[in-house]
Design an enzyme around this catalytic site. Structure first.
Site, PDB file in Angstrom:
ATOM      1  N   LYS A 184      55.788  28.019  75.226  1.00  0.00           N
ATOM      2  CA  LYS A 184      54.311  26.794  75.453  1.00  0.00           C
ATOM      3  C   LYS A 184      53.364  27.661  73.903  1.00  0.00           C
ATOM      4  O   LYS A 184      53.988  29.050  73.856  1.00  0.00           O
ATOM      5  CB  LYS A 184      54.498  27.409  76.646  1.00  0.00           C
ATOM      6  CG  LYS A 184      54.883  26.338  77.785  1.00  0.00           C
ATOM      7  CD  LYS A 184      54.601  26.278  79.611  1.00  0.00           C
ATOM      8  CE  LYS A 184      55.118  27.160  79.784  1.00  0.00           C
ATOM      9  NZ  LYS A 184      54.782  26.826  81.433  1.00  0.00           N
ATOM     10  N   LYS A 227      54.373  40.227  69.136  1.00  0.00           N
ATOM     11  CA  LYS A 227      53.079  41.189  68.749  1.00  0.00           C
ATOM     12  C   LYS A 227      52.201  40.357  69.101  1.00  0.00           C
ATOM     13  O   LYS A 227      51.093  40.468  68.883  1.00  0.00           O
ATOM     14  CB  LYS A 227      53.882  42.230  67.743  1.00  0.00           C
ATOM     15  CG  LYS A 227      52.832  42.801  67.093  1.00  0.00           C
ATOM     16  CD  LYS A 227      53.320  43.631  65.894  1.00  0.00           C
ATOM     17  CE  LYS A 227      53.754  44.819  65.554  1.00  0.00           C
ATOM     18  NZ  LYS A 227      54.334  45.632  64.369  1.00  0.00           N
ATOM     19  N   PHE A 234      38.699  28.960  65.475  1.00  0.00           N
ATOM     20  CA  PHE A 234      38.866  28.606  66.373  1.00  0.00           C
ATOM     21  C   PHE A 234      38.041  27.524  67.048  1.00  0.00           C
ATOM     22  O   PHE A 234      36.806  27.457  68.228  1.00  0.00           O
ATOM     23  CB  PHE A 234      37.558  29.665  67.272  1.00  0.00           C
ATOM     24  CG  PHE A 234      38.070  31.341  67.007  1.00  0.00           C
ATOM     25  CD1 PHE A 234      39.092  32.258  67.120  1.00  0.00           C
ATOM     26  CD2 PHE A 234      37.324  32.270  65.734  1.00  0.00           C
ATOM     27  CE1 PHE A 234      39.501  32.889  66.707  1.00  0.00           C
ATOM     28  CE2 PHE A 234      37.809  33.397  65.464  1.00  0.00           C
ATOM     29  CZ  PHE A 234      39.027  33.397  65.924  1.00  0.00           C
ATOM     30  N   GLN A 274      47.097  37.150  70.406  1.00  0.00           N
ATOM     31  CA  GLN A 274      46.246  36.346  71.158  1.00  0.00           C
ATOM     32  C   GLN A 274      45.860  36.277  72.325  1.00  0.00           C
ATOM     33  O   GLN A 274      44.723  36.142  72.470  1.00  0.00           O
ATOM     34  CB  GLN A 274      47.176  35.642  71.171  1.00  0.00           C
ATOM     35  CG  GLN A 274      47.651  34.694  69.870  1.00  0.00           C
ATOM     36  CD  GLN A 274      46.248  33.938  68.418  1.00  0.00           C
ATOM     37  OE1 GLN A 274      45.428  33.305  69.515  1.00  0.00           O
ATOM     38  NE2 GLN A 274      46.311  34.410  67.636  1.00  0.00           N
ATOM     39  N   GLU A 312      45.229  30.478  73.027  1.00  0.00           N
ATOM     40  CA  GLU A 312      43.667  30.266  73.995  1.00  0.00           C
ATOM     41  C   GLU A 312      43.980  30.936  75.700  1.00  0.00           C
ATOM     42  O   GLU A 312      43.103  31.080  75.987  1.00  0.00           O
ATOM     43  CB  GLU A 312      43.445  28.466  74.170  1.00  0.00           C
ATOM     44  CG  GLU A 312      43.083  28.333  72.643  1.00  0.00           C
ATOM     45  CD  GLU A 312      43.145  26.351  72.724  1.00  0.00           C
ATOM     46  OE1 GLU A 312      43.531  25.830  73.120  1.00  0.00           O
ATOM     47  OE2 GLU A 312      41.707  26.285  72.408  1.00  0.00           O
ATOM     48  N   THR A 323      46.451  33.675  63.901  1.00  0.00           N
ATOM     49  CA  THR A 323      47.283  33.343  64.927  1.00  0.00           C
ATOM     50  C   THR A 323      49.116  34.472  64.673  1.00  0.00           C
ATOM     51  O   THR A 323      50.340  34.743  65.209  1.00  0.00           O
ATOM     52  CB  THR A 323      47.929  32.330  65.058  1.00  0.00           C
ATOM     53  OG1 THR A 323      47.878  31.798  63.939  1.00  0.00           O
ATOM     54  CG2 THR A 323      46.747  31.633  65.485  1.00  0.00           C
TER      55      THR A 323
HETATM   56 MO1  MOS Z   1      41.387  24.983  68.910  1.00  0.00          MO
HETATM   57  S1  MOS Z   1      39.297  25.475  69.645  1.00  0.00           S
HETATM   58  O1  MOS Z   1      41.630  23.286  69.632  1.00  0.00           O
HETATM   59  O2  MOS Z   1      41.223  25.569  67.421  1.00  0.00           O
END
Ligand code: MOS
Length: 736
Positions: free
Chosen positions: A688, A620, A242, A625, A692, A470
């Site tokens: 893309k 998935k 993160f 995410q 986040e 991820t």
């Molecule tokens: Mo992120 S806050 O660029 O891992």
């Protein structure tokens, strides 16, 4: 330049391939290892003769170390050494190799900054000795500033100014002008920062937990004064980052220093408290938002000014207004970020730096404007979507904001929302609905990956790309399998080793799309070789389940075209598509809350997120995410807050008992919708970033739902019951 991405790729290549694995919700290949406890994380490696190190934090807030009394602890059982080299005192890096400021050997900049490492045979012995270690200081804490303030803040960047916002605010028919505050946040990934360092002559191998290996080897080499070619980092599994593992931290450098001195491997694992105390925080923010609209709701004035903090000499300033720059219209603008220098642990990138807190506030203010004007909040957003980026006229790449708003609203049942607060009551609970837009910049990063088609047709994908939870292992394999027509179980993915071709790393949501583009290009090169052997054009080549064919050329096993391995390195670099377009992902959040009319407790009841992220690479992992981001948004709205002691700058709530992240009981039914989208400007995959986006605005939707439920508009996050209680309507007399 070779590999540079200059022209949008609109070929829809991955829609024409036949294997049918791209985008599918395939399981992670490493998933079973993880849930069975068989995936080995950094601290779990067993190295022969490994010693254990424990970091010692300064007991002053600011000042200098004048003496470290090693002798007493050296006599304690099992103690092997006490180290306090310059490099160990370095603040955690932020993924900027070679740019970390040189730092004084004995300078203490914030409370509990690591100043020494005690190494012993066992962790218990090292812990006991670390506690006993006496350090003398020249304590300058009395000169330190612990609380950020507007008065001492300096501009962090050139403000964005257009027209005359002050004048426009006086002309506007409807205005909102408020100050909002958000507290500091901690990433506190599930896996704490941990390193095992082992030297072989002048070569260092470090098992650690990092996001960006190609930078991390340079940072570590810089810290140790050696060439980066002498450093190898292994991060096969990373239990979350993160942002907190973008750069290296004290564990890595101190383990390497001690291992070199001792001539044996050394392990340093941060405690949960240390993760909070010494790894970077998200800055608290104070934000002034000014919105001025005409009678139809069109913005003529848009102001977003933010005050954030960091340590002296740290340049990073939470880029609060990042999405405000391009999301909404408004010809008179002022966007600015100012930075205070204060004595708290380093501020840095925490998931969706900028938009996470910027969007939650902007979207709260947009709701205030819509409520004031008595128009639907979705309509207010739609009528303020600009055709080009305000101010500089840049074109947008694909942008599915309207679609996300519409599809999300429909799935959620937005039409059932009551237009005004306190109109729906169920027993003790006020029920309300809120929404917010989502937006997050999209970034293509330089990346390399090697793909090998072996003589038997099976595939190997290799990169130092990390998987921080991820789904990189799954996604990169899917791209190769799709492009080269092999079943996914004939596709192997090797990641997290800095000796492999340098991927983009995991950060800024760019990992899958950037390193995936490198994999895509390596596969294109292999397809070129195969097409040559089949005597067809590469774009006419069909590959599926190990068979190859083309128009007029009968299917044959691809192995017939192979006389050995074909290995190709794919390369991508940002080019004109990054410069010439505003690239971002967009979405919308819809939330239903219940607010207890007597206690002020907020419970989430439902949440829907609709997102346009370009091509979905794995339905998935992409969905996971988004869910994770939305959960962060809920935490940001309701519970998460770093509490600092204003007398000495130390962090009070330094564990997961006191820093409240949402738990399963806090999370209701969640729904994620992906809007169909291809963005060839963003990458040849037409994909893309997604990691986040799910947090960017989510907390605003919760705030807006709370207002819709009970009429309380809090501008100070998180919206805890004590704050709500102060303004709740009389639970007995309010209309229902
Ligand atoms: Mo992120 S806050 O660029 O891992």
């Amino acid at each position: 330049m070779f590999g540079t991405y200059d022209r949008p790729d609109q070929r829809n290549m991955l829609d024409r391939t036949k294997q049918g694995v791209i985008g599918k919700p395939l399981d992670r290949p490493e998933g079973h290892l993880k849930v069975a406890g068989q995936a080995t994380y950094a601290a779990e490696y067993q190295r022969p003769d490994c010693a254990e190190g424990v970091l010692v934090g300064a007991t002053i807030s600011k000042g200098r170390v004048t003496a470290i009394h090693r002798d007493k602890v050296m006599a304690m059982p099992g103690v092997l050494g006490v180290y306090a080299a310059q490099a160990m005192l370095r603040r955690a890096a932020q993924g900027t190799a070679g740019q970390a400021p040189a730092q004084d050997v004995q300078q203490v900049d914030f409370p509990l900054q690591p100043v020494a490492l005690v190494v012993a045979e066992t962790f218990e012995q090292a812990t006991a000795a670390a506690k006993a270690l006496q350090i003398d200081y020249d304590d300058q804490s009395a000169d330190a500033v612990f609380v950020p303030s507007r008065e001492m803040a300096e501009p962090a960047t050139e403000p964005t100014e257009a027209g005359d916002i002050d004048d426009a605010m006086t002309q506007a028919k409807h205005v909102v002008d408020h100050i909002y505050t958000t507290p500091g946040h901690s990433s506190t990934a599930m896996e704490p920062h941990a390193s095992i360092a082992e030297w072989d002559g002048d070569k260092l191998t470090l098992w650690g937990s990092f996001q960006m290996l190609k930078y991390n080897i340079k940072e570590l080499a810089d810290s140790l004064g050696i060439a980066s070619s002498k450093v190898r980092i292994l991060s096969n599994y990373v239990g979350g980052g993160f942002g907190s593992k973008l750069g290296i931290s004290h564990d890595a450098v101190s383990a390497a220093v001690a291992a070199r001195e001792l001539g044996r491997p050394v392990r340093v694992v941060l405690t949960r408290q240390q993760v909070f105390q010494i790894i970077m925080r998200r800055s608290e923010t104070e934000q002034r938002v000014r919105l001025g609209a005409d009678a139809d709701g069109r913005l003529i004035a848009l102001g977003h000014e933010a005050w954030v903090s960091n340590l002296p000499d740290e340049a990073f300033a939470e880029p609060v207004t990042q999405a405000t720059e391009f999301l909404y219209a408004g010809e008179n603008r002022r966007l600015a970020i100012e930075l205070s220098q204060i004595c708290r642990v380093t501020a840095g990138s925490v998931r969706a730096p900028g938009e996470a807190v910027g969007m939650q506030v902007l979207e709260s203010a947009m709701d205030e404007l819509a409520c004031q004007m008595q128009i639907d909040p979705i309509e207010l957003r739609k009528c303020n979507i600009p055709s080009v980026v305000p101010g500089d006229g840049t074109q947008y790449s694909s942008r599915k904001l309207v679609e996300a708003l519409d599809q999300g609203a429909k799935a959620f049942g937005w039409d059932k929302r009551k237009p005004n607060p306190c109109m729906r009551r169920e027993g003790e609970w006020w029920i309300g609905m809120g929404m917010a837009s989502a937006a997050r910049v999209n970034i293509l990063m330089a990346a390399q990956a090697r793909v090998t088609m072996r003589a038997d047709g099976s595939l190997l994908v290799q990169s130092d790309q990390t998987d921080i939870g991820t789904g990189s292992y799954a996604i990169l394999g899917q791209i190769a399998a799709e492009m080269l027509g092999q079943p996914i179980d004939r596709t192997e993915v090797e990641l997290g080793d800095s000796s492999l071709p340098h991927g983009a790393g995991s950060g800024g949501s760019w990992g899958a799309s950037s390193t995936g583009s490198a994999v895509f290009r390596a596969c294109e090169a292999i397809r070129g070789v195969l097409a040559g052997r089949l005597k067809c054009r590469p774009d006419d080549l069909h590959l599926q389940d190990g068979m190859a064919w083309a128009e007029g050329i009968a299917p044959r096993p691809v192995t017939d075209l192979l006389d050995g391995d074909i290995a190709k390195i794919g390369l991508i670099k940002p080019g004109k598509t990054s410069k010439n377009y505003q690239q971002a992902t967009y979405g919308a959040f819809f939330v239903e809350v219940a607010v207890n009319a007597f206690t002020g407790e907020t419970r989430l009841r439902r949440m829907t997120g609709a997102f346009g992220i370009g091509r979905v690479l794995n339905e998935k992992t992409a969905r996971s995410q988004c869910l994770g981001g939305m959960v962060w948004g809920i935490g940001s709205a309701l519970t998460e807050e770093l509490a600092f002691d204003n007398r000495d700058g130390h962090l009070v709530n330094h564990d997961l008992a006191e820093y409240h992240v949402p738990v399963h009981r806090d999370i209701p039914k969640m729904e994620v919708i992906f809007v169909e989208e291809r963005d060839g400007v963003a990458s040849p995959l037409q994909a893309k970033g997604v990691g986040e986006l799910g947090i960017c605005g989510a907390a605003g939707a919760v705030a807006n739902a709370i207002y819709n439920a009970c009429g309380v508009r809090l501008r100070d996050f998180p919206m805890t019951p004590d704050k709500l209680l102060a303004d709740l309507p009389d639970p007995f007399t309010a209309a229902s």
